[in-house]
Design an enzyme around this catalytic site. Sequence first.
Site, PDB file in Angstrom:
ATOM      1  N   LYS A   1      -5.945  -0.594  -8.102  1.00  0.00           N
ATOM      2  CA  LYS A   1      -6.810   0.442  -7.528  1.00  0.00           C
ATOM      3  C   LYS A   1      -6.689   1.686  -8.408  1.00  0.00           C
ATOM      4  CE  LYS A   1      -8.173   0.742  -3.447  1.00  0.00           C
ATOM      5  NZ  LYS A   1      -9.520   0.892  -2.870  1.00  0.00           N
TER       6      LYS A   1
ATOM      7  N   HIS B   1       0.855  -1.190   0.000  1.00  0.00           N
ATOM      8  CA  HIS B   1       0.000   0.000   0.000  1.00  0.00           C
ATOM      9  C   HIS B   1       0.898   1.249   0.000  1.00  0.00           C
ATOM     10  CE1 HIS B   1      -2.442   3.166   1.833  1.00  0.00           C
ATOM     11  NE2 HIS B   1      -3.509   2.475   1.528  1.00  0.00           N
TER      12      HIS B   1
ATOM     13  N   ASP C   1      -5.023   8.517  -7.409  1.00  0.00           N
ATOM     14  CA  ASP C   1      -5.510   9.435  -6.374  1.00  0.00           C
ATOM     15  C   ASP C   1      -4.378  10.432  -6.104  1.00  0.00           C
ATOM     16  OD1 ASP C   1      -5.930  10.696  -3.896  1.00  0.00           O
ATOM     17  OD2 ASP C   1      -6.890   8.949  -2.990  1.00  0.00           O
TER      18      ASP C   1
ATOM     19  N   HIS D   1      -5.583  16.283   0.835  1.00  0.00           N
ATOM     20  CA  HIS D   1      -5.166  16.161  -0.563  1.00  0.00           C
ATOM     21  C   HIS D   1      -4.437  17.409  -1.039  1.00  0.00           C
ATOM     22  CE1 HIS D   1      -7.941  12.704  -0.582  1.00  0.00           C
ATOM     23  NE2 HIS D   1      -7.131  12.252  -1.519  1.00  0.00           N
TER      24      HIS D   1
ATOM     25  N   ASP E   1      -8.322  14.388  -4.663  1.00  0.00           N
ATOM     26  CA  ASP E   1      -8.072  13.014  -5.078  1.00  0.00           C
ATOM     27  C   ASP E   1      -8.114  12.928  -6.603  1.00  0.00           C
ATOM     28  OD1 ASP E   1      -8.653  10.418  -5.948  1.00  0.00           O
ATOM     29  OD2 ASP E   1     -10.053   9.943  -4.335  1.00  0.00           O
TER      30      ASP E   1
ATOM     31  N   ARG F   1      -2.387   1.060  -4.622  1.00  0.00           N
ATOM     32  CA  ARG F   1      -2.290  -0.396  -4.575  1.00  0.00           C
ATOM     33  C   ARG F   1      -2.503  -0.923  -5.985  1.00  0.00           C
ATOM     34  NH1 ARG F   1      -6.952  -2.368  -0.579  1.00  0.00           N
ATOM     35  NH2 ARG F   1      -7.556  -0.298   0.135  1.00  0.00           N
TER      36      ARG F   1
ATOM     37  N   CYS G   1      -3.313  12.033  -3.661  1.00  0.00           N
ATOM     38  CA  CYS G   1      -2.478  11.973  -2.464  1.00  0.00           C
ATOM     39  C   CYS G   1      -1.284  11.037  -2.659  1.00  0.00           C
ATOM     40  CB  CYS G   1      -3.289  11.580  -1.226  1.00  0.00           C
ATOM     41  SG  CYS G   1      -3.755   9.843  -1.128  1.00  0.00           S
ATOM     42  N   TYR G   2      -1.425  10.049  -3.565  1.00  0.00           N
ATOM     43  CA  TYR G   2      -0.295   9.136  -3.804  1.00  0.00           C
ATOM     44  C   TYR G   2       0.800   9.794  -4.641  1.00  0.00           C
ATOM     45  CZ  TYR G   2      -3.318   5.750  -1.657  1.00  0.00           C
ATOM     46  OH  TYR G   2      -4.128   5.113  -0.759  1.00  0.00           O
TER      47      TYR G   2
ATOM     48  N   ASP H   1      -9.763  18.940  -0.240  1.00  0.00           N
ATOM     49  CA  ASP H   1      -9.691  18.920   1.221  1.00  0.00           C
ATOM     50  C   ASP H   1      -8.255  19.199   1.648  1.00  0.00           C
ATOM     51  OD1 ASP H   1      -8.175  16.411   1.379  1.00  0.00           O
ATOM     52  OD2 ASP H   1     -10.027  15.446   0.742  1.00  0.00           O
TER      53      ASP H   1
END
Lengths: 559, 334
Positions: free
Chosen positions: A351, A277, A354, A438, A428, A348, A356-357, A435
């Site tokens: 998935k 993750h 996003d 993020h 995201d 992941r 934030c990654y 937010d």
Amino acid sequence: MVELTRTFRPTPSDGLPTSTSVLQKQTEELVVKQLSHYQQVQPNPNAGPPSASLPTEPELSKPLLERKLHLQFLLRNMLQGFPQRYVSQDASQPWLMFWTLQGFSVLGVGLDDKTKKRARDTLLALQHPEGGFCGGPGQAAHLLATYASVCSLAIVGQPGIGGAWDEVDRKKMYDFFMSLKQTDGSFLVAHHAESWILFRYASLTNSGIYCLLAVATLLNIITPELLSGLPEFIVSCQTYEGGFGNASFPEWVFQKGEDSTISFDPSAPRPVLGEAHGGYTFCATASWVLLQPYVRAYYSSPIENDLSSNDDAQSPGLPLPSINYLLLLRWLVRMQGTEIELGGFKGRTNKLVDGCYSWWVGGCLALVEAFIGLGDTEKHAEVDYSGDTGTRAEEDAWHDIDDGLLNREALQEYILYAGQHPAGGLRDKPPKPADAYHTLYCLSGLSAAQHHVAPDESRKTKLIAGWKAEDAQQKAGVCTAQTSTDNQARAAALRRYTFTDALCWLEDEGADKYVGGSGNRVNATQPLFNLTVTHTELMMAHFYGQTLPPRVAQTPAKK
Amino acid sequence: MYDFSEVEPLYAERPDWADVTPLQQYQGVDPLAPINYSTEYQDATDYFRGIVKTGEISLRVLQLTEHIIRMNPGHYSAWQYRYRILLALQLPLEEELRLMDQYAIDFLKTYQVWHHRRLLLGALRSVDAAAAELEFVARALDTDEKNYHTWSYRQWILAHFNDEARLWAGERAWVEHMVERDVRNNSAWHHRFFIVWGSGMRVGDEDRERTLKRELMYVKEKIALAPNNPSAWNYLRGILEHTHTPFSTQAIFVQLYTTSASTPGDVFDLDNPPPSASAVLPCENALEFLADIYEQEGGAQISKAIEIWRSLADEHDTMRRKYWEYRIKGASQT
């Protein structure tokens, strides 16, 4: 103008749609559609079915970092407060603070003294009377909250009365850290030398360990007792995919006998709980790098350059644990989405991308590259690809100097095209709202993609030359009794390595690259802490009692 | 269970709470970046802070923690306090688990709710309770197939009750059912790795060669079904590496997926199932795998590996061009 010559190939579903592939398809359509806002030449409306109307080779206007809108978003949260739906973050108040303050830092905005003072007062109200920081006043102390609080204080604090740094109770914080090692049915195991203790903590997690290590490094409260067992723990969390899960199962390695004695069997299975993750992989990797001073001082014998011919030093070091870098690199690069996902990152396998990654995985990739020396412009300047790559290198100066594996250009594009909310703040993915979380991790990811921050050997040499061991020991937040000469030498080496290893990370000024032009530049962040190099230096210089040699701007490698 | 859906007066207005002094969050501080709370939340947490100060352990505080948790399941201090009360008052932990069943559905994404269950189960030491937990986890994963905390919790249960054959009996069949539902669910693949390889040897599974054969057959079948599925390829690579089996043992299989022209053989080879008719080929994961075989073989084969990496960099996986060039460089230097 950005010329698009790429193709947007949807991820094949091989004629077998499942919930993963259906969601993937929807997301690809949503994300790539963002480009149409930047398209100057509209695609031919008669081009056919929807899939064919995807922008294939349009000209795009430069993506612009909407700096002003994002600052307004941060300011609104900071001054007017967070709207009621943020009640879910009531136990993460120092995180709301850190995301906001570090957001300003990355955007290159300093705060006025009055606001800084308010931030310090707010943060100190989170300190627990028994040590550590809490998610909110009157809550329980927590490792994650402690990291967010201390990093926030790195931004707004200063030495001296009212500066908050000296009001952090480091002794109690250390006691809090150590108490975690013994609660929840955990136990201590002596391991062939008094200070080398292996332990387990039932809820030991990578995110918790990362927060502990970052804070202990910044505040000069590292001891071998605190770190014992951690390298083995981190190693045990790497999955077969190469990324890391959040924890491993400790009970077979540490077995409780009938007389409640504890035995340690390193050959027993220690399976990972949870798949690879992005968030946990960042935490594990950064922890691994932060643990290297300890590994160097305690896992080899005698320790490099530091031990005189002392017979104690003949005791063998611990067996060296290791992570699989190649497998990790493979996993990290595979988390970057394809062209149709605009090169954003997933957390992941299978998935969705996003924002934030961008930091957790993109930043982690930048961290690993820098740590193992990839992407170092000086070191690899002489590397010449054989065969047909030569012409490519001439065509594109960027790729010529940048040996890193992160597709920096693409990541910046995802953040700029898809990560920005039109009303300010980052997100995201479209059409989600922005937010605080993020916003910071998109900005930090943008920073990791723009800059190259890496350990600098000449900086390290200077730091070692200027190192004042006695001052550092005196300023330590905790003192441990090291009985043998060998242990004293190792503890002293640990302190010095910790300081110099953390502060030798500098920006390679010649390796920056800005999609959309230098107007989109954000500040570089130190990848181990996600703080600017300056904030890291100021805080560590204070807590280690050191005067830092001046930083000279490096000669740019390109013009 | 207390029903919070009815409108209740604030704690500040309730005579049965009059003996508690509520504690405001910030005193003498004008906080930066505050949250604008609802009156109800502020009131409840003011009283909770007051309670933390006195250390009261009672049923009414148990209720208060539930009230707060329902408004904010991330309030870890309320969870901690709740657990303390349950133990101190020796309340029935099974009942708490049943209450949690409702929580988990509302707060599936919250780590705390799963952590709390784990603490309860650890304290209960009951195999029956563990079996019920596995059933609950299965239901939760029905609605949220990739929930990280839920999968981790299931793995913890199985490891913690490692010797309970009853708990383990249906595990492989269950996770097969999860893969059946979505062959791309990476959480399910990781779980399979955990139960077959990660958690040590199980009774009846000592013949590791047979296990490897079974797993290879299984994963190759799934690759054939939908070849562009990195979860299945990663599992294949993972079990080969775990058992120190050379990648070259899979050369025949992999080559079926590296060309766009699918050439179904006359005989269906069980060890090497061909790609489904609707598969999109060549498959990038297969190309990577074949290049790894060539690299492992070394010598003259290296140039074949480089050729594949080149095609990945230029055509099949352009996003990772730098990575494929890194591989080329690495192989060229040795």
